[in-house]
Scaffold this motif. Structure first.
Motif, PDB file in Angstrom:
ATOM      1  N   ASN A 190     -16.447  -2.274 -10.774  1.00  0.00           N
ATOM      2  CA  ASN A 190     -15.608  -1.796 -11.873  1.00  0.00           C
ATOM      3  C   ASN A 190     -14.137  -1.699 -11.495  1.00  0.00           C
ATOM      4  O   ASN A 190     -13.251  -2.129 -12.241  1.00  0.00           O
ATOM      5  CB  ASN A 190     -16.100  -0.427 -12.361  1.00  0.00           C
ATOM      6  CG  ASN A 190     -17.316  -0.533 -13.249  1.00  0.00           C
ATOM      7  OD1 ASN A 190     -17.507  -1.545 -13.919  1.00  0.00           O
ATOM      8  ND2 ASN A 190     -18.155   0.487 -13.246  1.00  0.00           N
ATOM      9  N   ASN A 191     -13.859  -1.109 -10.296  1.00  0.00           N
ATOM     10  CA  ASN A 191     -12.435  -0.914  -9.958  1.00  0.00           C
ATOM     11  C   ASN A 191     -11.880  -1.982  -9.017  1.00  0.00           C
ATOM     12  O   ASN A 191     -10.677  -2.151  -8.909  1.00  0.00           O
ATOM     13  CB  ASN A 191     -12.191   0.486  -9.379  1.00  0.00           C
ATOM     14  CG  ASN A 191     -12.886   0.706  -8.044  1.00  0.00           C
ATOM     15  OD1 ASN A 191     -13.200  -0.225  -7.312  1.00  0.00           O
ATOM     16  ND2 ASN A 191     -13.128   1.971  -7.716  1.00  0.00           N
TER      17      ASN A 191
ATOM     18  N   ASN B  25     -11.524   5.837  -2.109  1.00  0.00           N
ATOM     19  CA  ASN B  25     -11.794   4.530  -1.486  1.00  0.00           C
ATOM     20  C   ASN B  25     -11.374   4.516  -0.016  1.00  0.00           C
ATOM     21  O   ASN B  25     -10.782   3.558   0.481  1.00  0.00           O
ATOM     22  CB  ASN B  25     -11.097   3.404  -2.238  1.00  0.00           C
ATOM     23  CG  ASN B  25     -12.003   2.803  -3.303  1.00  0.00           C
ATOM     24  OD1 ASN B  25     -12.407   3.482  -4.243  1.00  0.00           O
ATOM     25  ND2 ASN B  25     -12.351   1.547  -3.134  1.00  0.00           N
TER      26      ASN B  25
ATOM     27  N   LYS C 271     -11.325  -2.177  -5.981  1.00  0.00           N
ATOM     28  CA  LYS C 271     -10.268  -1.640  -5.132  1.00  0.00           C
ATOM     29  C   LYS C 271     -10.653  -1.773  -3.664  1.00  0.00           C
ATOM     30  O   LYS C 271     -11.794  -1.511  -3.284  1.00  0.00           O
ATOM     31  CB  LYS C 271     -10.040  -0.160  -5.485  1.00  0.00           C
ATOM     32  CG  LYS C 271      -8.860   0.487  -4.796  1.00  0.00           C
ATOM     33  CD  LYS C 271      -8.702   1.928  -5.268  1.00  0.00           C
ATOM     34  CE  LYS C 271      -7.552   2.630  -4.565  1.00  0.00           C
ATOM     35  NZ  LYS C 271      -7.441   4.057  -5.004  1.00  0.00           N
TER      36      LYS C 271
ATOM     37  N   LYS D  29     -19.552   0.911  -9.018  1.00  0.00           N
ATOM     38  CA  LYS D  29     -18.197   1.458  -8.998  1.00  0.00           C
ATOM     39  C   LYS D  29     -17.227   0.460  -8.388  1.00  0.00           C
ATOM     40  O   LYS D  29     -16.107   0.275  -8.886  1.00  0.00           O
ATOM     41  CB  LYS D  29     -18.172   2.767  -8.212  1.00  0.00           C
ATOM     42  CG  LYS D  29     -16.808   3.450  -8.179  1.00  0.00           C
ATOM     43  CD  LYS D  29     -16.853   4.732  -7.386  1.00  0.00           C
ATOM     44  CE  LYS D  29     -15.495   5.440  -7.436  1.00  0.00           C
ATOM     45  NZ  LYS D  29     -14.396   4.617  -6.925  1.00  0.00           N
ATOM     46  N   GLN D  30     -17.656  -0.196  -7.296  1.00  0.00           N
ATOM     47  CA  GLN D  30     -16.791  -1.156  -6.630  1.00  0.00           C
ATOM     48  C   GLN D  30     -16.477  -2.337  -7.542  1.00  0.00           C
ATOM     49  O   GLN D  30     -15.346  -2.827  -7.588  1.00  0.00           O
ATOM     50  CB  GLN D  30     -17.450  -1.644  -5.334  1.00  0.00           C
ATOM     51  CG  GLN D  30     -16.620  -2.635  -4.539  1.00  0.00           C
ATOM     52  CD  GLN D  30     -15.302  -2.058  -4.042  1.00  0.00           C
ATOM     53  OE1 GLN D  30     -15.189  -0.845  -3.868  1.00  0.00           O
ATOM     54  NE2 GLN D  30     -14.315  -2.904  -3.840  1.00  0.00           N
TER      55      GLN D  30
END
Length: 462
Positions: free
Chosen positions: A408-409, A241, A411, A405-406
């Motif tokens: 999901n996490n 990230n 972060k 992905k963003q």
């Protein structure tokens, strides 16, 4: 009909469930786990709910399913409108004569002498010659060293018509601010060129990748060839990230990637197309650039009118020539202030290098603003602001992987800014011939450091 009236709510639930399943298939941004959960719920509604759900629950389920489906269809449709890939690039060629010339249109140019710069793309020159052969037939075509020499020959009367790639017009205006008032255009031709596919695809949710942001500042379509005034590399590592942005000054003196061994300013590579800019930077740094995003920087800052002020860091306190003041540290900026901040270079000792760093800070501010939840309610406004101002070879499917992905996490991204530096010099350039222009010769120390930074950020390990 009697059966249908009796079971109308069950039929509606069936259609709402099928509508949701279709939306989940169509939308590429929804994380897999969410698709699975909603898909299971829709399936259960189809198989069990239509028989067991009470009337009120059927109504509630229908409203929820239709609302979710509408949102999924809309977000996918909106993303596809923002992410544009233009298969062609357009060069605008103008035929210029002196203001007092008797020629009013190209039809009056029979027997005239045309002056064309030797740096014009050979395919474009052949295209123009074919056009002239068809329209007027009788004429003389002179190949001139560069556009400056061509302009001087027009002024002296040694050529009757200056054939000018419009992307070079600003340079002639720098040489002679009265160029526009002393001349007139009698013909304009557009030449479209199919772009070579240069994308180097990777799974951007699982592997690091590099994107070139090529910024132009022109009126008109994003597919017009123009000088690349903003050149920022983004090294994105989705596993850590982390993002590294590298500003490469527009005056960087380096061989053009599309003209073997021909030295020029980096900004001039854009005259020969965005692919030329990509190849030029790849050769300079010894890297592969996976994707590019070509943006009209003026339109990009209009995003701020939609999203609201952005927070931008300034290394220095300074005041621009128009009186706009910026403090050292964080500044809340509207679109006009962000554009002024991005363009300023005279206030800094390092000039264009600091301007490039400031442009990175503006991009960082825009990214941070776009990642806020309130942005989702302003999608339509964002599309109107940038829909025709972005050209990229990143596909919607590629981008959706990163967004999944963003989500999901959830972060935060750590963004580091840097730049390529060098020393000032006066050198001849391919596009402007023997005329000495201000350029920046890259420092070998800086080149090595930039390459090391890219290698560090591209490492797979967390």
């Amino acid at each position: 009909m009697k059966f249908l009236r009796k079971n109308i709510l069950s039929v509606v639930v069936v259609f709402a469930s099928l509508f949701l399943i279709l939306a989940l298939v169509y939308n590429t941004f929804v994380p897999t786990i969410v698709v699975f959960i909603l898909g299971v719920i829709a399936f259960l509604s189809l198989t069990i709910g239509i028989k067991m759900f009470p009337k009120t629950l059927k109504i509630v389920v229908t409203v929820i399913f239709v609302s979710i489906s509408g949102f999924l269809f809309y977000t996918q449709y909106s993303a596809e409108r923002v992410i544009n890939y233009t298969e062609t690039e357009t060069s605008i060629i103008t035929f210029v004569v002196m203001k007092d010339s008797n020629m009013k249109t190209i039809d009056d140019a029979k027997g005239a002498t045309f002056g064309s710069s030797q740096t014009m793309d050979s395919l474009t020159e052949t295209f123009l010659v074919d056009q002239l052969n068809t329209k007027i037939g009788n004429y003389t075509w002179e190949s001139v060293t560069d556009d400056q020499s061509n302009m001087e020959l027009l002024y002296s009367g040694e050529v009757d018509i200056l054939v000018l790639d419009n992307s070079m017009r600003d340079y002639l205006l720098e040489l002679d601010p009265e160029f526009e008032t002393r001349t007139k255009i009698i013909w304009t031709v557009e030449k479209s060129t199919i772009k070579e596919v240069i994308v180097k695809e990777v799974d951007i949710a699982k592997k690091p990748f590099i994107v070139l942001i090529s910024g132009i500042d022109i009126a008109g379509s994003i597919n017009l060839r123009s000088r690349s005034d903003v050149n920022i590399l983004m090294v994105v590592n989705p596993l850590t990230n982390k993002i590294l942005t590298i500003s490469i000054p527009r005056d960087t003196y380096t061989p053009l990637g599309c003209k073997t061994g021909k030295y020029d300013k980096l900004t001039h590579s854009g005259i020969y197309g965005v692919n030329c800019t990509v190849k030029t930077i790849e050769n300079l740094l010894g890297i592969d650039i996976n994707y590019y995003v070509r943006v009209n920087f003026t339109s990009l800052t209009k995003l701020i009118d939609v999203t609201g002020n952005i927070n931008v860091y300034s290394k220095y306190s300074f005041t621009t020539e128009d009186g706009t003041h910026f403090n050292s540290g964080m500044n809340s900026m509207n679109s006009a202030e962000a554009l002024t901040f991005s363009r300023e270079r005279h206030a800094f000792e390092s000039g264009d290098i600091q301007r490039g760093l400031n442009q990175q800070e503006v991009i960082k501010g825009i990214i941070n603003k776009l990642l806020t939840p309130s942005t989702f309610t302003k999608i339509e406004g964002i599309i109107k602001a940038v829909g025709n101002s972005v050209d990229t070879n990143i596909t919607t499917d590629d981008l959706s992987k990163l967004i999944k992905k963003q989500i999901n996490n959830n972060k935060a991204w750590d963004i580091t800014t840097s730049n390529l530096s060098g020393v000032a010099a006066m050198k001849p350039t391919y596009s402007m011939g023997s005329r000495l222009l201000y350029v920046m010769i890259p420092s070998q120390t800086s080149l090595v450091q930039v390459k090391q930074n890219i290698e560090t950020f591209m490492k797979i390990a967390n």
